[in-house]
Design an enzyme around this catalytic site. Structure first.
Site, PDB file in Angstrom:
ATOM      1  N   ASP A 246      -1.339   0.005  -1.316  1.00  0.00           N
ATOM      2  CA  ASP A 246      -1.731  -0.600  -0.049  1.00  0.00           C
ATOM      3  C   ASP A 246      -1.502  -2.108  -0.063  1.00  0.00           C
ATOM      4  OD1 ASP A 246      -3.235  -0.331   2.575  1.00  0.00           O
ATOM      5  OD2 ASP A 246      -4.549  -1.740   1.524  1.00  0.00           O
ATOM      6  N   GLU A 283       3.383  -0.674   0.449  1.00  0.00           N
ATOM      7  CA  GLU A 283       3.245  -1.160   1.808  1.00  0.00           C
ATOM      8  C   GLU A 283       3.341  -2.674   1.722  1.00  0.00           C
ATOM      9  OE1 GLU A 283       0.152  -1.492   5.578  1.00  0.00           O
ATOM     10  OE2 GLU A 283      -0.594  -1.371   3.532  1.00  0.00           O
TER      11      GLU A 283
END
Length: 584
Positions: A246, A283
């Site tokens: 993330d 990401e």
């Protein structure tokens, strides 16, 4: 039973086993570590905690199980056994089709076992990997999982570590790999006790969530080892195929060897050890190809990264939205689509009006398109909308054609394959009333600043918000959802059957489009993907060709290809005629 913990800030440490305190001693070799052989060897399920300088018992930072939630005692977990399960040799990222899945809303039950019972649907759809949203323990029962703590443990209401192992075994029986979303850039505000043990965070850098995880300040060697060890434990203990990392742009690290490079090296070494392919997907908001470039070439060595540029271009073409970060794409959405399909990034050093500066750098010539993930929807792009609304079935018909025939690694968000009518909204379950109110108020204030009526914003703490976000599994069986589902299955099967559609070669992807008329034609080797975004029929500059798939019946005997409004088709061969603007 051997217990150990890194607590360099403590002057005295006890391990509390079944309510009894046992003194720990400083490790003579490892600085800051404490060890003890204490208590009965209760084996699997044995409860324990650590007491620092006479304070309250705290869960183990490396806890493998939190039966009573993030604030409760930890529990011993026996070494995993896969006896009776089939061998798993892995599935590589190249050629994959990923499916993003949130355990808590994939079914109304919200458990690993309930989700596993639906895996046959995914196998029939044709995807290759399930990508689970975070499953670390977080406060309460229901939430997205991005405010998790205890980075080595599994959320108990989902089924705990045993439930996750059953889910993975079931996925493997269906031939599906499993990827897990992990959050290293911050921990949740509730149940996070790491800073009481050591310098896990630093004020040297700041993030949107407060103090940064300590990757480069004093004590960072152990913090990095903690995160790398957690990542390897997920892969090894649960037979995962990869991890999604993330918001890696929030991992601030000024050391010569970046944390992500250290992590990618460790995962590649583990892949060699276990004899199956493993991968890391980032990401990243940086549009930096060095994120996925080989380490030997000066990159960080991650194996793929999300492509928000492709999403934004596609979203603006489908919806006409132009606010916020969509502004640059909305000026000429088909041109933006052409640029991303043939060049990787839209912002490749160009000016970003949303950021007020230049952004990104070019995707290298010859770099594999499989290193970029392409998608029309994600948990972020739906759930961070005010009402959590999804694309419509009409929009998804065209989106699927472009995502599933792109040179990128495609990813779907759960339910999109049948055009789920259920929203996917932001929801939490914070037991702390003050924190619950802060989240509720902050959410409403954020969207009110963008013109929404605060009264319309769903209350994240209301159980009904989570229930509205659960998939309705009766939908895929009835019209019109069944037609869209068949279209997704057809496109995935076509991608698998036609090497040109699965090719990661961006240079071999040529795009013709007409911004005013609203059509786009993508050449992928010997195949063409034709898309009409207009409400009325459009004639495209392609003559002949064999129709392999079409979302609507096409007229026969036309000199050039004519598509009804909001229709997509895939054709083999055909002669491209002059007309439109050309890229690639």
């Amino acid at each position: 039973m051997r217990y150990e913990v890194w607590a360099p800030l403590a002057g005295r440490v006890e391990v509390v086993v079944d309510g009894a305190d046992h003194p720990m001693r400083r490790d003579p070799v490892r600085e800051g570590w404490w060890t003890a052989d204490a208590g009965p060897d209760g084996g699997d399920g044995q409860r324990y905690a650590f007491r620092l300088d006479g304070g309250e018992p705290l869960p183990d930072p490396r806890s493998r199980r939190q039966p009573q939630g993030p604030d409760g005692p930890s529990a011993v977990v026996a070494p995993p056994t896969w006896a009776g399960t089939q061998p798993w040799h892995g599935r590589p990222l190249a050629g994959a089709v990923l499916y993003e899945l949130h355990v808590g809303t994939f079914t109304r039950e919200g458990t690993f076992d309930a989700a596993a019972a639906r895996l046959g649907h995914l196998a029939a759809l044709g995807v290759t990997h399930v990508e689970l949203l975070p499953v670390c323990p977080f406060p309460g029962t229901h939430g997205w999982g991005y405010d998790g703590v205890s980075l080595w443990a599994v959320h108990e209401p989902y089924g705990g570590p045993a439930g996750l192992r059953r889910f993975v075994a079931a996925a493997h029986r269906h031939g599906l790999g499993v990827v897990l979303d992990v959050v290293h850039n911050h921990l949740g505000p509730s149940g996070n006790h790491l800073s009481r043990f050591g310098p896990y965070f630093t004020d040297t850098h700041t993030t949107p969530w407060g103090a940064a995880v300590n990757l480069d300040a004093p004590g960072s060697d152990e913090v990095r080892a903690y995160l790398v060890g957690s990542a390897l434990a997920w892969i090894r203990d649960f037979r995962l195929d990869g991890l999604r990392l993330d918001a890696v742009h929030a991992l601030v690290d000024t050391r010569a060897v970046h944390f992500l490079e250290e992590l990618s090296r460790a995962v590649d070494a583990l892949a060699h050890e276990v004899g199956r392919p493993l991968f890391l997907i980032a990401e990243s908001d940086l549009n930096d190809p060095r994120t996925t470039a080989d380490r030997e070439a000066g990159g960080l060595g991650l194996h793929a990264q999300w492509s928000d540029d492709f999403h934004h271009a596609l979203h603006t073409a489908l919806t006409g939205e132009s606010g916020g970060y969509y502004a640059d794409f909305a000026r000429a959405p088909l041109a933006a689509l052409a640029r991303t399909l043939s060049g990787g990034f839209f912002h490749d050093g160009s000016h970003s009006s949303f950021r007020g500066r230049g952004h990104g750098r070019p995707w290298p010539a010859g770099a594999s398109g499989h290193r970029l993930l392409g998608y029309a929807q994600t948990h972020d792009q739906i759930g961070n909308r005010a009402l959590g609304d999804r694309l419509t079935a009409r929009q998804l018909t065209l989106a699927a054609a472009l995502v599933l025939t792109s040179p990128f690694t495609p990813m779907l968000f759960m339910g999109e394959e049948w055009g789920a009518a259920t929203a996917w909204q932001y929801f939490t379950d914070h037991p702390d009333p003050a924190l619950a109110e802060a989240v509720r108020t902050g959410r409403r204030r954020e969207f009110a600043a963008h013109g929404w009526d605060a009264a319309e914003i769903p209350d994240p703490q209301d159980p009904a918000t989570r229930l509205r976000s659960c998939l309705d599994w009766e939908e895929p069986e009835r019209a019109p959802h069944d037609r869209l589902l068949a279209w997704y299955r057809t496109l995935i099967a076509l991608r698998r059957a036609e090497p040109d559609l699965g090719s990661p070669d961006l240079a071999a992807t040529a795009v013709t489009y007409d911004e005013a008329d609203g059509w786009l034609l993508v050449r992928r080797g010997s195949l063409h993907v034709a898309v009409n975004f207009a409400d009325v029929p459009r004639t495209l500059p392609l003559h002949g060709g064999e129709v392999l798939a079409s979302s609507a019946e096409l007229p026969h005997g036309e000199a050039a290809l004519t598509l009804p409004g909001w229709t997509a088709a895939v054709l083999r061969g055909g002669q491209a005629l002059r007309g439109g603007a050309v890229r690639g």
